[in-house]
Design a protein around this motif. Structure first.
Motif, mmCIF file in Angstrom:
data_model
loop_
_atom_site.group_PDB
_atom_site.id
_atom_site.type_symbol
_atom_site.label_atom_id
_atom_site.label_comp_id
_atom_site.label_asym_id
_atom_site.label_seq_id
_atom_site.Cartn_x
_atom_site.Cartn_y
_atom_site.Cartn_z
ATOM 1 N N ILE A 17 0.861 -1.177 0.000
ATOM 2 C CA ILE A 17 0.000 0.000 0.000
ATOM 3 C C ILE A 17 0.904 1.236 0.000
ATOM 4 C CG2 ILE A 17 -1.899 -1.164 1.192
ATOM 5 C CD1 ILE A 17 -1.076 0.275 3.742
ATOM 6 N N PRO A 18 0.427 2.353 -0.566
ATOM 7 C CA PRO A 18 1.240 3.571 -0.583
ATOM 8 C C PRO A 18 1.302 4.222 0.796
ATOM 9 C CG PRO A 18 -0.897 3.972 -1.602
ATOM 10 C CD PRO A 18 -0.820 2.499 -1.337
ATOM 11 N N LEU A 19 2.450 4.750 1.127
ATOM 12 C CA LEU A 19 2.632 5.481 2.374
ATOM 13 C C LEU A 19 2.082 6.889 2.193
ATOM 14 C CD1 LEU A 19 4.006 5.405 5.237
ATOM 15 C CD2 LEU A 19 5.995 6.451 4.122
ATOM 16 N N ASN A 20 1.220 7.327 3.109
ATOM 17 C CA ASN A 20 0.688 8.690 3.007
ATOM 18 C C ASN A 20 0.464 9.265 4.400
ATOM 19 O OD1 ASN A 20 -2.412 8.592 3.716
ATOM 20 N ND2 ASN A 20 -1.989 6.752 2.491
ATOM 21 N N SER A 21 0.557 10.572 4.493
ATOM 22 C CA SER A 21 0.498 11.246 5.785
ATOM 23 C C SER A 21 -0.886 11.203 6.415
ATOM 24 C CB SER A 21 0.946 12.709 5.634
ATOM 25 O OG SER A 21 0.124 13.383 4.688
ATOM 26 N N ASN A 22 -1.940 11.097 5.616
ATOM 27 C CA ASN A 22 -3.290 11.069 6.169
ATOM 28 C C ASN A 22 -3.537 9.803 6.982
ATOM 29 O OD1 ASN A 22 -4.044 13.552 5.064
ATOM 30 N ND2 ASN A 22 -4.656 12.620 3.119
ATOM 31 N N LYS A 109 4.405 1.765 -8.996
ATOM 32 C CA LYS A 109 3.509 2.586 -9.799
ATOM 33 C C LYS A 109 2.078 2.371 -9.306
ATOM 34 C CE LYS A 109 4.293 2.692 -14.189
ATOM 35 N NZ LYS A 109 4.324 2.333 -15.638
ATOM 36 N N ILE A 110 1.466 3.422 -8.806
ATOM 37 C CA ILE A 110 0.096 3.340 -8.290
ATOM 38 C C ILE A 110 -0.926 3.572 -9.394
ATOM 39 C CG2 ILE A 110 -1.548 4.270 -6.621
ATOM 40 C CD1 ILE A 110 0.805 2.748 -5.421
ATOM 41 N N ASP A 111 -0.640 4.563 -10.247
ATOM 42 C CA ASP A 111 -1.542 4.912 -11.347
ATOM 43 C C ASP A 111 -1.007 4.301 -12.640
ATOM 44 O OD1 ASP A 111 -3.208 6.004 -13.228
ATOM 45 O OD2 ASP A 111 -2.803 8.101 -12.718
ATOM 46 N N PRO A 112 -1.708 3.327 -13.230
ATOM 47 C CA PRO A 112 -1.228 2.685 -14.464
ATOM 48 C C PRO A 112 -1.014 3.659 -15.618
ATOM 49 C CG PRO A 112 -3.054 1.453 -13.502
ATOM 50 C CD PRO A 112 -2.982 2.749 -12.770
ATOM 51 N N SER A 113 -1.711 4.797 -15.581
ATOM 52 C CA SER A 113 -1.607 5.765 -16.673
ATOM 53 C C SER A 113 -0.438 6.730 -16.472
ATOM 54 C CB SER A 113 -2.910 6.564 -16.792
ATOM 55 O OG SER A 113 -3.146 7.315 -15.610
ATOM 56 N N SER A 114 0.277 6.597 -15.344
ATOM 57 C CA SER A 114 1.389 7.495 -15.050
ATOM 58 C C SER A 114 2.658 6.703 -14.809
ATOM 59 C CB SER A 114 1.053 8.341 -13.811
ATOM 60 O OG SER A 114 2.182 9.076 -13.379
#
Length: 261
Positions: A17-22, A109-114
């Motif tokens: 999972i991505p690490l995020n401050s929220n 890569k979280i966003d396949p389009s990026s």
């Protein structure tokens, strides 16, 4: 003996999972003196720049399949690791591959389009969580701490090393230097029944003698030749690892059990 990491998740990782401050603003990261996540791992991915250090301890081979990956062999049989004990403490002072030191973090890569990569982690790991000890991942303003920035930098350098490693392997493939490997090891108590290890790739030394002139000069200048030789020299350690398995009671009990197709 050496298979490619699964395409779904890299080896060692059970989830990402991505690490995020929220969500992780109050989380900390622990430092430990043992790596229990490698206890049952017999092969760990290696970057090419690690070859000189790793070849002192591990046989370095390439995984089988269409996209070979350099691997440090910590054991010759599935589930066997002779360099870390059952609790993940190192036995002696072996080189610890960057792939092991990076866990539980990695860039993904979280966003396949990026093409952008995000710092992610394995949430099943006990190394990161909402506990009091350890290094804070975010400050009071929810900005990444210096520790998190260092983690990100380490993962970025690992990705860079990974791309250089892929170029190294691509060059080996282009020159048709990789072949299916096979190692035969005889035990003193069964000299007529050798253990045969297969399922990996190695550099073909006969073909390595064929290139001349510009090709050899290129490989010498770009650092390929020292890496190839580090790989070849390390193969002698297979017998050392086999001996460690026997000493630790982890060796195969019959020649048939050691044959990997």
């Amino acid at each position: 003996m050496a298979s490619e990491p699964k395409a779904s998740l890299p080896i060692l990782y059970k989830d990402l999972i991505p690490l995020n401050s929220n969500q992780h603003g109050g989380w900390n990261a622990r430092s430990v003196d043992r790596a229990d996540w490698v206890v049952n791992q017999h092969a760990i991915p290696l970057t090419a720049e690690e070859f000189p250090a790793a070849q002192r301890d591990y046989p370095i081979v390439f995984s089988s399949g269409d996209k070979p990956v350099p691997l440090a062999l910590m054991g010759l049989n599935e589930g066997v690791n002779v360099f870390f004990d059952d609790e993940g403490a190192p036995i002696g002072t072996p080189y610890v591959p960057a792939y092991v030191r990076r866990y539980p973090f990695l860039l993904a890569k979280i966003d396949p389009s990026s093409d952008n990569l995000s710092l992610c982690f394995d949430p099943t790991s006990s190394l990161i969580g909402e506990f009091e000890e350890g290094q804070a991942l975010f400050d009071a303003e929810k900005n990444p701490t210096e520790h998190t920035q260092n983690l990100l930098q380490f993962c970025e350098k690992f990705e860079e090393a990974g791309m250089k490693t892929q170029s190294f392997v691509d060059e080996l493939m282009k020159a048709d230097l990789l072949m299916d490997g096979e190692v035969s090891i005889q035990r003193n108590d069964a000299p007529d029944q050798p253990f045969i290890y297969r399922g990996f790739k190695m550099v073909n030394q006969e073909k390595l003698r064929e290139p001349r002139g510009d090709q050899l000069r290129k490989w010498n200048e770009n650092g390929m030749l020292p890496l190839i030789h580090a790989h070849l020299f390390s193969l002698d350690l297979m017998r050392v690892v086999f001996g460690k398995q026997a000493q630790q009671g982890k060796g195969p009990v019959a020649p048939e059990a050691a044959t990997v197709n």
